[in-house]
Design a protein around this motif. Sequence first.
Motif, PDB file in Angstrom:
ATOM      1  N   LEU A 219       6.783   9.381 -25.066  1.00  0.00           N
ATOM      2  CA  LEU A 219       7.701   9.993 -26.021  1.00  0.00           C
ATOM      3  C   LEU A 219       6.984  10.589 -27.229  1.00  0.00           C
ATOM      4  N   GLY A 220       5.730  10.148 -27.470  1.00  0.00           N
ATOM      5  CA  GLY A 220       4.976  10.743 -28.567  1.00  0.00           C
ATOM      6  C   GLY A 220       4.172   9.801 -29.425  1.00  0.00           C
ATOM      7  N   ALA A 221       4.313   8.485 -29.223  1.00  0.00           N
ATOM      8  CA  ALA A 221       3.567   7.527 -30.046  1.00  0.00           C
ATOM      9  C   ALA A 221       2.106   7.469 -29.613  1.00  0.00           C
ATOM     10  N   THR A 222       1.215   7.436 -30.587  1.00  0.00           N
ATOM     11  CA  THR A 222      -0.208   7.255 -30.342  1.00  0.00           C
ATOM     12  C   THR A 222      -0.609   5.798 -30.480  1.00  0.00           C
ATOM     13  N   ARG A 223       0.053   5.127 -31.390  1.00  0.00           N
ATOM     14  CA  ARG A 223      -0.350   3.772 -31.791  1.00  0.00           C
ATOM     15  C   ARG A 223       0.908   2.928 -31.957  1.00  0.00           C
ATOM     16  N   ILE A 224       0.838   1.675 -31.492  1.00  0.00           N
ATOM     17  CA  ILE A 224       1.965   0.751 -31.567  1.00  0.00           C
ATOM     18  C   ILE A 224       1.561  -0.436 -32.445  1.00  0.00           C
ATOM     19  N   THR A 225       2.356  -0.701 -33.478  1.00  0.00           N
ATOM     20  CA  THR A 225       2.161  -1.908 -34.282  1.00  0.00           C
ATOM     21  C   THR A 225       3.484  -2.667 -34.352  1.00  0.00           C
ATOM     22  N   PHE A 226       3.472  -3.840 -34.976  1.00  0.00           N
ATOM     23  CA  PHE A 226       4.599  -4.757 -34.862  1.00  0.00           C
ATOM     24  C   PHE A 226       5.117  -5.276 -36.195  1.00  0.00           C
ATOM     25  N   GLY A 227       4.514  -4.876 -37.309  1.00  0.00           N
ATOM     26  CA  GLY A 227       4.913  -5.475 -38.573  1.00  0.00           C
ATOM     27  C   GLY A 227       4.797  -6.993 -38.467  1.00  0.00           C
ATOM     28  N   PRO A 228       5.764  -7.735 -39.055  1.00  0.00           N
ATOM     29  CA  PRO A 228       5.707  -9.194 -38.962  1.00  0.00           C
ATOM     30  C   PRO A 228       6.316  -9.730 -37.667  1.00  0.00           C
ATOM     31  N   GLY A 229       6.654  -8.835 -36.730  1.00  0.00           N
ATOM     32  CA  GLY A 229       7.414  -9.250 -35.557  1.00  0.00           C
ATOM     33  C   GLY A 229       6.752 -10.316 -34.719  1.00  0.00           C
ATOM     34  N   LEU A 230       5.427 -10.265 -34.562  1.00  0.00           N
ATOM     35  CA  LEU A 230       4.755 -11.247 -33.721  1.00  0.00           C
ATOM     36  C   LEU A 230       4.743 -12.625 -34.391  1.00  0.00           C
ATOM     37  N   LEU A 231       4.604 -12.641 -35.708  1.00  0.00           N
ATOM     38  CA  LEU A 231       4.720 -13.916 -36.425  1.00  0.00           C
ATOM     39  C   LEU A 231       6.122 -14.486 -36.264  1.00  0.00           C
ATOM     40  N   LEU A 232       7.149 -13.655 -36.395  1.00  0.00           N
ATOM     41  CA  LEU A 232       8.527 -14.151 -36.290  1.00  0.00           C
ATOM     42  C   LEU A 232       8.794 -14.718 -34.902  1.00  0.00           C
ATOM     43  N   ARG A 233       8.255 -14.070 -33.866  1.00  0.00           N
ATOM     44  CA  ARG A 233       8.415 -14.600 -32.510  1.00  0.00           C
ATOM     45  C   ARG A 233       7.677 -15.928 -32.364  1.00  0.00           C
ATOM     46  N   THR A 234       6.510 -16.027 -32.979  1.00  0.00           N
ATOM     47  CA  THR A 234       5.760 -17.280 -32.945  1.00  0.00           C
ATOM     48  C   THR A 234       6.526 -18.398 -33.643  1.00  0.00           C
ATOM     49  N   LEU A 235       7.160 -18.072 -34.754  1.00  0.00           N
ATOM     50  CA  LEU A 235       7.929 -19.080 -35.487  1.00  0.00           C
ATOM     51  C   LEU A 235       9.122 -19.557 -34.675  1.00  0.00           C
ATOM     52  N   ASP A 236       9.691 -18.691 -33.847  1.00  0.00           N
ATOM     53  CA  ASP A 236      10.763 -19.130 -32.949  1.00  0.00           C
ATOM     54  C   ASP A 236      10.257 -20.239 -32.030  1.00  0.00           C
ATOM     55  N   HIS A 237       9.027 -20.073 -31.512  1.00  0.00           N
ATOM     56  CA  HIS A 237       8.450 -21.099 -30.647  1.00  0.00           C
ATOM     57  C   HIS A 237       8.153 -22.372 -31.441  1.00  0.00           C
ATOM     58  N   VAL A 238       7.695 -22.214 -32.671  1.00  0.00           N
ATOM     59  CA  VAL A 238       7.413 -23.388 -33.505  1.00  0.00           C
ATOM     60  C   VAL A 238       8.701 -24.161 -33.787  1.00  0.00           C
ATOM     61  N   ARG A 239       9.785 -23.432 -34.079  1.00  0.00           N
ATOM     62  CA  ARG A 239      11.065 -24.101 -34.333  1.00  0.00           C
ATOM     63  C   ARG A 239      11.543 -24.858 -33.087  1.00  0.00           C
ATOM     64  N   ALA A 240      11.385 -24.221 -31.912  1.00  0.00           N
ATOM     65  CA  ALA A 240      11.789 -24.887 -30.674  1.00  0.00           C
ATOM     66  C   ALA A 240      10.937 -26.148 -30.452  1.00  0.00           C
ATOM     67  N   LEU A 241       9.641 -26.060 -30.734  1.00  0.00           N
ATOM     68  CA  LEU A 241       8.784 -27.224 -30.604  1.00  0.00           C
ATOM     69  C   LEU A 241       9.200 -28.329 -31.587  1.00  0.00           C
ATOM     70  N   ALA A 242       9.530 -27.914 -32.813  1.00  0.00           N
ATOM     71  CA  ALA A 242       9.961 -28.893 -33.818  1.00  0.00           C
ATOM     72  C   ALA A 242      11.229 -29.623 -33.372  1.00  0.00           C
ATOM     73  N   GLU A 243      12.176 -28.863 -32.803  1.00  0.00           N
ATOM     74  CA  GLU A 243      13.400 -29.489 -32.316  1.00  0.00           C
ATOM     75  C   GLU A 243      13.107 -30.434 -31.162  1.00  0.00           C
ATOM     76  N   GLU A 244      12.170 -30.028 -30.284  1.00  0.00           N
ATOM     77  CA  GLU A 244      11.805 -30.901 -29.178  1.00  0.00           C
ATOM     78  C   GLU A 244      11.182 -32.196 -29.684  1.00  0.00           C
ATOM     79  N   LEU A 245      10.282 -32.085 -30.661  1.00  0.00           N
ATOM     80  CA  LEU A 245       9.646 -33.269 -31.215  1.00  0.00           C
ATOM     81  C   LEU A 245      10.653 -34.170 -31.927  1.00  0.00           C
ATOM     82  N   ARG A 246      11.568 -33.520 -32.636  1.00  0.00           N
ATOM     83  CA  ARG A 246      12.577 -34.289 -33.392  1.00  0.00           C
ATOM     84  C   ARG A 246      13.480 -35.069 -32.449  1.00  0.00           C
ATOM     85  N   GLY A 247      13.726 -34.505 -31.269  1.00  0.00           N
ATOM     86  CA  GLY A 247      14.623 -35.157 -30.339  1.00  0.00           C
ATOM     87  C   GLY A 247      13.947 -36.121 -29.401  1.00  0.00           C
ATOM     88  N   ALA A 248      12.618 -36.206 -29.478  1.00  0.00           N
ATOM     89  CA  ALA A 248      11.896 -37.067 -28.537  1.00  0.00           C
ATOM     90  C   ALA A 248      12.085 -38.548 -28.863  1.00  0.00           C
TER      91      ALA A 248
END
Length: 248
Positions: A219-248
């Motif tokens: 479509l025309g993009a030369t370069r792809i970046t993500f802003g803070p998006g990759l950190l936010l996705r990582t934090l989703d995994h951290v939150r899920a891990l935290a909930e798993e640990l809390r419920g263990a």
Amino acid sequence: MSERASEPARTLRALHLGRAAGDPLVLPGPWDAASAVAFEAAGFPALATPSAGIARSLGYEDGSTPADEMFAQVARIVRAVSVPVTADVEGGYGLAPKELVERVLETGAAGVNLEDSDARGGLKDTHEHADLLAAVRAEAGDALFVNARVDVYLRDVPAPATAAVTRSLRYAAAGADCVYPIAAPAADLPALRAGLGPDLPLNFLARPDSPPFAELGRLGATRITFGPGLLLRTLDHVRALAEELRGA
């Protein structure tokens, strides 16, 4: 600048040039040294720090990170990897171009991202921002790859694609290596590419619902970046891990 100082920027510049239409340069955005090492290990040839991601990792709101802390975190990321790193330094923290370039180069970064929003949440005058980019280019020579962020899509500007092209061409004429109309929809990429011509590198902000990278390239993009998006996705995994640990 010395040949050694210019080498990472030359590498970064070469990565943007001559790319096939369906093969954009994908630059993950590390927020700390550990994430940078992970992205390099996955085989990415360069990285692009996100100011919002670094802010979040350091406990600040986006746009509120003190300059000293931003530069220090970029330096840690650069030291952790062997690939070129380009640094998002927001609007330049009010530093004079000479000091701004010196501080970016002290981190070891090979590139810099500068936005055209002003401190009041509006847009800078196009000529004013072009003058800043020209001064940065004059101070840096070929030692920095300059990415000019264009914020018209964030500021409710009428006909944003047209406005983005106008600003982008001005910034390229001032010395920017790449232009970045942040938050542009994928549907606008063909119009942006047509207005910019075939050779000016165009940075696209990818979101989870964006088309595949190859399609963005076609479509025309030369370069792809993500802003803070990759950190936010990582934090989703951290939150899920935290909930798993809390419920263990």
